[in-house]
Design a protein around this motif. Structure first.
Motif, short mmCIF file in Angstrom:
data_model
loop_
_atom_site.label_atom_id
_atom_site.label_comp_id
_atom_site.label_asym_id
_atom_site.label_seq_id
_atom_site.Cartn_x
_atom_site.Cartn_y
_atom_site.Cartn_z
N THR A 51 52.12 -31.54 51.76
CA THR A 51 53.07 -30.68 51.90
C THR A 51 54.75 -30.60 50.89
OG1 THR A 51 52.08 -30.54 53.79
CG2 THR A 51 54.14 -29.03 54.06
N TYR A 52 54.98 -31.94 51.37
CA TYR A 52 56.50 -32.28 51.21
C TYR A 52 56.29 -31.87 49.43
CZ TYR A 52 57.67 -31.43 55.63
OH TYR A 52 58.41 -30.85 57.05
N GLY A 53 55.89 -32.86 48.95
CA GLY A 53 54.77 -33.17 47.58
C GLY A 53 55.66 -34.99 47.23
N LEU A 54 56.21 -35.33 48.41
CA LEU A 54 55.94 -36.82 48.22
C LEU A 54 55.81 -37.92 46.92
CD1 LEU A 54 56.58 -37.83 52.25
CD2 LEU A 54 58.55 -36.32 51.03
N PRO A 55 55.82 -38.64 46.20
CA PRO A 55 55.69 -38.97 45.10
C PRO A 55 54.79 -40.61 45.66
CG PRO A 55 57.85 -39.57 45.00
CD PRO A 55 58.06 -37.98 46.21
N VAL A 56 53.58 -40.47 45.04
CA VAL A 56 52.67 -41.64 45.92
C VAL A 56 51.98 -42.21 44.34
CG1 VAL A 56 52.24 -41.20 48.75
CG2 VAL A 56 50.52 -40.53 46.95
N PRO A 57 51.43 -43.49 44.23
CA PRO A 57 50.89 -43.66 42.96
C PRO A 57 49.47 -43.18 43.65
CG PRO A 57 52.00 -45.79 44.24
CD PRO A 57 51.97 -44.32 45.23
N GLU A 58 48.42 -43.33 42.17
CA GLU A 58 47.58 -42.05 41.62
C GLU A 58 46.33 -43.17 42.90
OE1 GLU A 58 43.54 -41.42 40.99
OE2 GLU A 58 44.59 -43.95 40.81
N PRO A 59 46.24 -44.30 42.94
CA PRO A 59 45.65 -44.57 44.03
C PRO A 59 45.74 -44.24 45.04
CG PRO A 59 46.42 -46.42 42.75
CD PRO A 59 47.28 -45.23 42.34
N ILE A 60 46.65 -43.80 46.01
CA ILE A 60 46.99 -43.53 47.09
C ILE A 60 46.59 -41.51 47.30
CG2 ILE A 60 48.50 -43.06 48.95
CD1 ILE A 60 47.69 -45.47 47.94
#
Length: 97
Positions: A51-60
């Motif tokens: 919802t907040y568009g937080l950046p996480v790595p591809e595996p996450i």
């Protein structure tokens, strides 16, 4: 949000670190391999990250997609979108509708 909120950055980094270690340790596809209470516990966190568009790595991101693909999550989302009841005390911004 990420720029201005050190607490958000720290919390997200801790979640990414924890989920990464669990996924690597179990081999996935979910935190402890098969679906467990841990995935249910963190399902709302997946929603917030998305919802907040937080950046996480591809595996996450891939883990979160697997959580969102669970039948229970699909039903939860459908029910939430259909929800129209509210308590004015809990949602005063809606009282004017």
């Amino acid at each position: 949000l990420m720029r201005d909120q050190a607490g958000v950055r720290a919390d997200l980094a801790r979640i990414v670190q924890m989920w990464t270690a669990l996924l690597e340790g179990s081999g996935g596809p979910l935190l402890f391999g098969e679906f467990s209470i841990a995935d249910a516990y963190f399902a709302p966190v997946c929603w917030r990250i998305r919802t907040y568009g937080l950046p996480v790595p591809e595996p996450i991101q891939a883990y979160m997609q697997r959580v969102f693909a669970l039948e229970a999550m699909q039903l939860w989302e459908q029910d939430a979108r259909a929800e129209d009841a509210f308590l004015a005390i809990d949602e005063p911004y809606r009282a004017s509708r």
